[in-house]
Design a protein around this motif. Structure first.
Motif, PDB file in Angstrom:
ATOM      1  N   ASN A 119       0.874  -1.170   0.000  1.00 40.11           N
ATOM      2  CA  ASN A 119       0.000   0.000   0.000  1.00 40.11           C
ATOM      3  C   ASN A 119       0.917   1.228   0.000  1.00 40.11           C
ATOM      4  OD1 ASN A 119      -1.633   2.199   0.718  1.00 40.11           O
ATOM      5  ND2 ASN A 119      -3.041   0.900   1.883  1.00 40.11           N
ATOM      6  N   HIS A 120       1.198   1.737  -1.185  1.00 38.82           N
ATOM      7  CA  HIS A 120       2.218   2.778  -1.322  1.00 38.82           C
ATOM      8  C   HIS A 120       1.828   4.081  -0.639  1.00 38.82           C
ATOM      9  CE1 HIS A 120       4.726   0.349  -3.927  1.00 38.82           C
ATOM     10  NE2 HIS A 120       3.650   0.014  -4.619  1.00 38.82           N
ATOM     11  N   ASN A 121       0.575   4.456  -0.699  1.00 39.22           N
ATOM     12  CA  ASN A 121       0.147   5.697  -0.045  1.00 39.22           C
ATOM     13  C   ASN A 121       0.286   5.596   1.471  1.00 39.22           C
ATOM     14  OD1 ASN A 121      -0.711   7.372  -2.314  1.00 39.22           O
ATOM     15  ND2 ASN A 121      -2.336   5.854  -2.615  1.00 39.22           N
ATOM     16  N   LEU A 122      -0.025   4.413   2.022  1.00 37.96           N
ATOM     17  CA  LEU A 122       0.132   4.213   3.457  1.00 37.96           C
ATOM     18  C   LEU A 122       1.606   4.191   3.837  1.00 37.96           C
ATOM     19  CD1 LEU A 122      -1.058   3.646   6.230  1.00 37.96           C
ATOM     20  CD2 LEU A 122      -1.122   1.201   5.643  1.00 37.96           C
ATOM     21  N   ILE A 152       6.099   6.689   6.662  1.00 36.30           N
ATOM     22  CA  ILE A 152       7.507   7.088   6.609  1.00 36.30           C
ATOM     23  C   ILE A 152       7.656   8.580   6.898  1.00 36.30           C
ATOM     24  CG2 ILE A 152       9.519   7.360   5.118  1.00 36.30           C
ATOM     25  CD1 ILE A 152       9.071   4.490   6.000  1.00 36.30           C
ATOM     26  N   GLU A 153       6.826   9.403   6.276  1.00 33.58           N
ATOM     27  CA  GLU A 153       6.952  10.850   6.456  1.00 33.58           C
ATOM     28  C   GLU A 153       6.592  11.281   7.872  1.00 33.58           C
ATOM     29  OE1 GLU A 153       4.715  12.702   3.319  1.00 33.58           O
ATOM     30  OE2 GLU A 153       6.350  12.455   1.865  1.00 33.58           O
ATOM     31  N   ILE A 199       3.430   7.624  -8.017  1.00 35.91           N
ATOM     32  CA  ILE A 199       2.946   7.953  -6.665  1.00 35.91           C
ATOM     33  C   ILE A 199       4.049   8.634  -5.861  1.00 35.91           C
ATOM     34  CG2 ILE A 199       2.133   6.967  -4.478  1.00 35.91           C
ATOM     35  CD1 ILE A 199       0.847   4.712  -6.101  1.00 35.91           C
ATOM     36  N   TYR A 200       5.270   8.120  -5.979  1.00 32.68           N
ATOM     37  CA  TYR A 200       6.393   8.679  -5.222  1.00 32.68           C
ATOM     38  C   TYR A 200       6.919   9.968  -5.864  1.00 32.68           C
ATOM     39  CZ  TYR A 200       6.281   4.325  -2.659  1.00 32.68           C
ATOM     40  OH  TYR A 200       5.873   3.270  -1.864  1.00 32.68           O
ATOM     41  N   LYS A 201       6.902  10.012  -7.183  1.00 33.47           N
ATOM     42  CA  LYS A 201       7.346  11.220  -7.868  1.00 33.47           C
ATOM     43  C   LYS A 201       6.456  12.406  -7.491  1.00 33.47           C
ATOM     44  CE  LYS A 201      10.735   9.776 -10.634  1.00 33.47           C
ATOM     45  NZ  LYS A 201      12.098  10.369 -10.658  1.00 33.47           N
ATOM     46  N   GLU A 202       5.159  12.138  -7.348  1.00 30.40           N
ATOM     47  CA  GLU A 202       4.214  13.197  -6.973  1.00 30.40           C
ATOM     48  C   GLU A 202       4.539  13.762  -5.596  1.00 30.40           C
ATOM     49  OE1 GLU A 202      -0.634  13.870  -6.464  1.00 30.40           O
ATOM     50  OE2 GLU A 202       0.166  11.984  -7.257  1.00 30.40           O
ATOM     51  N   SER A 214      15.070   0.095  10.643  1.00 26.02           N
ATOM     52  CA  SER A 214      13.726  -0.114  11.161  1.00 26.02           C
ATOM     53  C   SER A 214      12.919  -0.941  10.165  1.00 26.02           C
ATOM     54  CB  SER A 214      13.042   1.233  11.402  1.00 26.02           C
ATOM     55  OG  SER A 214      11.772   1.058  11.999  1.00 26.02           O
ATOM     56  N   ILE A 215      11.841  -1.552  10.674  1.00 26.80           N
ATOM     57  CA  ILE A 215      10.903  -2.303   9.840  1.00 26.80           C
ATOM     58  C   ILE A 215       9.529  -1.661   9.954  1.00 26.80           C
ATOM     59  CG2 ILE A 215       9.720  -4.514   9.535  1.00 26.80           C
ATOM     60  CD1 ILE A 215      12.190  -5.888  10.587  1.00 26.80           C
ATOM     61  N   THR A 216       8.858  -1.502   8.827  1.00 26.49           N
ATOM     62  CA  THR A 216       7.478  -1.015   8.837  1.00 26.49           C
ATOM     63  C   THR A 216       6.616  -2.047   8.126  1.00 26.49           C
ATOM     64  OG1 THR A 216       5.997   0.779   8.151  1.00 26.49           O
ATOM     65  CG2 THR A 216       7.891   0.352   6.731  1.00 26.49           C
ATOM     66  N   ILE A 217       5.593  -2.543   8.800  1.00 28.36           N
ATOM     67  CA  ILE A 217       4.814  -3.656   8.239  1.00 28.36           C
ATOM     68  C   ILE A 217       3.391  -3.268   7.831  1.00 28.36           C
ATOM     69  CG2 ILE A 217       6.122  -5.369   9.536  1.00 28.36           C
ATOM     70  CD1 ILE A 217       3.685  -5.545  11.438  1.00 28.36           C
ATOM     71  N   GLU A 218       2.929  -2.102   8.261  1.00 30.39           N
ATOM     72  CA  GLU A 218       1.532  -1.737   8.026  1.00 30.39           C
ATOM     73  C   GLU A 218       1.167  -1.728   6.544  1.00 30.39           C
ATOM     74  OE1 GLU A 218       3.623  -0.027   9.820  1.00 30.39           O
ATOM     75  OE2 GLU A 218       2.830   0.232  11.856  1.00 30.39           O
ATOM     76  N   SER A 219       2.104  -1.351   5.694  1.00 34.89           N
ATOM     77  CA  SER A 219       1.828  -1.235   4.259  1.00 34.89           C
ATOM     78  C   SER A 219       2.091  -2.531   3.499  1.00 34.89           C
ATOM     79  CB  SER A 219       2.684  -0.113   3.651  1.00 34.89           C
ATOM     80  OG  SER A 219       4.062  -0.393   3.847  1.00 34.89           O
ATOM     81  N   ASN A 220       2.615  -3.532   4.191  1.00 34.28           N
ATOM     82  CA  ASN A 220       2.944  -4.815   3.555  1.00 34.28           C
ATOM     83  C   ASN A 220       1.705  -5.711   3.533  1.00 34.28           C
ATOM     84  OD1 ASN A 220       3.868  -7.326   2.786  1.00 34.28           O
ATOM     85  ND2 ASN A 220       5.619  -7.354   4.171  1.00 34.28           N
ATOM     86  N   LYS A 221       1.046  -5.786   2.379  1.00 32.42           N
ATOM     87  CA  LYS A 221      -0.210  -6.530   2.277  1.00 32.42           C
ATOM     88  C   LYS A 221      -0.012  -8.041   2.366  1.00 32.42           C
ATOM     89  CE  LYS A 221      -2.663  -3.090  -0.526  1.00 32.42           C
ATOM     90  NZ  LYS A 221      -3.409  -2.881  -1.791  1.00 32.42           N
TER      91      LYS A 221
END
Length: 231
Positions: free
Chosen positions: A115-118, A123-124, A147-150, A201-208
């Motif tokens: 989930n790229h937006n999440l 991250i931000e 999405i990232y370029k925007e 660090s690890i972030t899992i919320e966006s990992n479907k």
């Protein structure tokens, strides 16, 4: 994880460290970090040597095959090669800044979903910019890049294919450019960042895909999260 020995430049790096020109070798080289919680690949009756990253892997693999040896991760040899170049002032160094993200990536065995937006939102909120997203070549597409370029993020791809012999070089360079390394799951890049003394660090919320982990993968993930809660 170990079907070949020229993936991602691992063989070339090991031979370069030994002062030998890259060539075919009669061996299989571990080409990525693997949890000891997951089943050991079946090396039974293999006639060729299997070169693994650590004594723990060798001990676990010896249950099936005695023809396994510890050589260390090729990334460690790359660091030594580039350290010599730095000392000889043959490569430039930059002041690290910002955050580099390695989202969970797909492979020939499964399709990863992020989930790229999440991911961007998380991250931000938690880490300092500027931000760089590193796509694996399997997942590189114009829709997700846009999405990232925007959001004015920098987009890179360190690995152009399995036989890309410069993949580890690019990862080393990108990791060194940043203060913080964030990964979408436990993977090789996380440990490369640790070795280079980056904040990791690890972030899992966006990992479907996490919700579709099999029982073995869930056990691995839960165990590591208990052992390393600071991640």
């Amino acid at each position: 994880m170990f079907p070949d020995n020229n993936w991602y430049g691992h063989r070339e790096i090991l031979l370069r460290y030994l002062g030998i020109k890259d060539k075919k070798i009669f061996a299989s080289i571990q080409h990525g970090w693997r949890s000891l919680f997951l089943s050991t690949p079946n090396y039974k009756n293999k006639k060729y040597p299997v070169l693994l990253w650590s004594n723990s892997y060798v001990k676990d693999s010896n249950k099936k095959n005695k023809n396994v040896y510890t050589v260390g991760a090729p990334f460690l040899y790359l660091c030594e090669i580039l350290k010599i170049r730095k000392n000889n002032k043959k490569i430039n160094t930059t002041i690290p800044k910002g955050t580099l993200i390695f989202p969970s990536h797909s492979s020939q065995d499964f399709k990863q979903e992020t989930n790229h937006n999440l991911l961007i939102k998380n991250i931000e909120e938690k880490f300092k910019g500027p931000y760089t997203i590193c796509f694996y070549y399997y997942d590189l597409n114009l829709k997700d890049v846009a999405i990232y370029k925007e959001k004015k993020w920098r987009v890179v791809c360190c690995t152009r294919g399995r036989t890309d012999k410069y993949a580890l070089y690019r990862q080393y360079i990108e990791i060194n450019k940043h203060n913080t390394i964030v990964c979408g799951e436990f993977n090789s890049a996380l440990f490369y960042g640790m070795y280079l003394k980056k904040n990791t660090s690890i972030t899992i919320e966006s990992n479907k895909r996490i919700s579709f982990y099999n029982e073995e993968e869930k056990h691995q993930f839960d165990s590591y999260m208990k052992i390393y809660p600071e991640l």
